[in-house]
Design an enzyme around this catalytic site. Structure first.
Site, PDB file in Angstrom:
ATOM      1  N   SER A  53     -60.822  86.505 106.377  1.00  0.00           N
ATOM      2  CA  SER A  53     -61.312  85.667 105.279  1.00  0.00           C
ATOM      3  C   SER A  53     -60.314  85.664 104.126  1.00  0.00           C
ATOM      4  CB  SER A  53     -62.669  86.161 104.783  1.00  0.00           C
ATOM      5  OG  SER A  53     -63.640  86.039 105.791  1.00  0.00           O
ATOM      6  N   LYS A  75     -66.801  94.467  94.496  1.00  0.00           N
ATOM      7  CA  LYS A  75     -65.969  93.322  94.846  1.00  0.00           C
ATOM      8  C   LYS A  75     -66.594  92.036  94.314  1.00  0.00           C
ATOM      9  CE  LYS A  75     -63.451  94.141  99.078  1.00  0.00           C
ATOM     10  NZ  LYS A  75     -63.396  93.810 100.506  1.00  0.00           N
ATOM     11  N   ARG A  81     -59.344  92.854 116.145  1.00  0.00           N
ATOM     12  CA  ARG A  81     -58.178  91.977 116.185  1.00  0.00           C
ATOM     13  C   ARG A  81     -56.951  92.702 116.704  1.00  0.00           C
ATOM     14  NH1 ARG A  81     -58.774  90.357 110.004  1.00  0.00           N
ATOM     15  NH2 ARG A  81     -59.015  92.594 110.059  1.00  0.00           N
ATOM     16  N   HIS A 129     -65.103  85.195 113.140  1.00  0.00           N
ATOM     17  CA  HIS A 129     -66.450  85.758 112.992  1.00  0.00           C
ATOM     18  C   HIS A 129     -67.432  85.019 113.890  1.00  0.00           C
ATOM     19  CE1 HIS A 129     -65.352  86.730 108.544  1.00  0.00           C
ATOM     20  NE2 HIS A 129     -65.327  87.869 109.219  1.00  0.00           N
TER      21      HIS A 129
END
Length: 163
Positions: A127, A41, A90, A17
């Protein structure tokens, strides 16, 4: 003034990040980091903690503003007159999803999305993966800013002590 936003949950922010935010900060006059709130969440860190960590590790860039937002990212952009979203990619799987989001966001408000390939060093990093490895005692110190790593280890210890 050229402005962009780097959105995410950042629970917690990791070096992948940070690499994207730093690179965006060299391309734009102001980079907003939008910590997106998902009420469905339960994060490892509160929104306020995430904002504090991000502010700490991006302070040296000098042109980063960190805020939270609940709702559509395009509304965040519209409210702040931000014409561009910067996202790190990614892998091809990221691209498939992010391209759909980019088309939707552009169709809703005309905001553009710019994709930056992640550094190969962090192309596997998330993460979730960092938290999982750390929770089993794995060393993720090379994947997180030092202050974030310290807080993650502390939080994991706090949670284990409560069990």
């Amino acid at each position: 003034m050229r402005r962009a936003v780097c959105p995410g949950s950042f629970d917690p922010i990791h070096n992948g990040h940070l690499d994207i935010v730093e690179r965006a900060s060299k391309l734009y006059d102001v980079v907003h980091v939008a910590v997106l709130v998902n009420p469905n969440k339960q994060g490892m860190f509160s929104i306020a903690e995430r904002i504090g960590l991000i502010e700490e590790v991006t302070a040296e860039f000098g042109n980063v503003v960190v805020e939270s937002h609940q709702g559509l990212l395009v509304d965040y952009c519209r409210e702040r007159d931000i014409p561009a979203i910067v996202k790190g990619l990614r892998a091809v799987s990221d691209f498939d999803y992010e391209l759909q989001m980019a088309h939707m966001n552009n169709g809703l408000t005309g905001v553009e999305t710019l994709f930056l390939p992640t550094s190969p060093t962090y192309s596997f990093l998330s993460s979730t993966l960092a938290k999982e490895v750390a929770s089993y005692g794995g060393d993720v110190s090379h994947l997180l800013p030092a202050t974030v790593h310290r807080r993650l280890v502390e939080r994991i210890a706090e949670r284990k002590a409560q069990q």
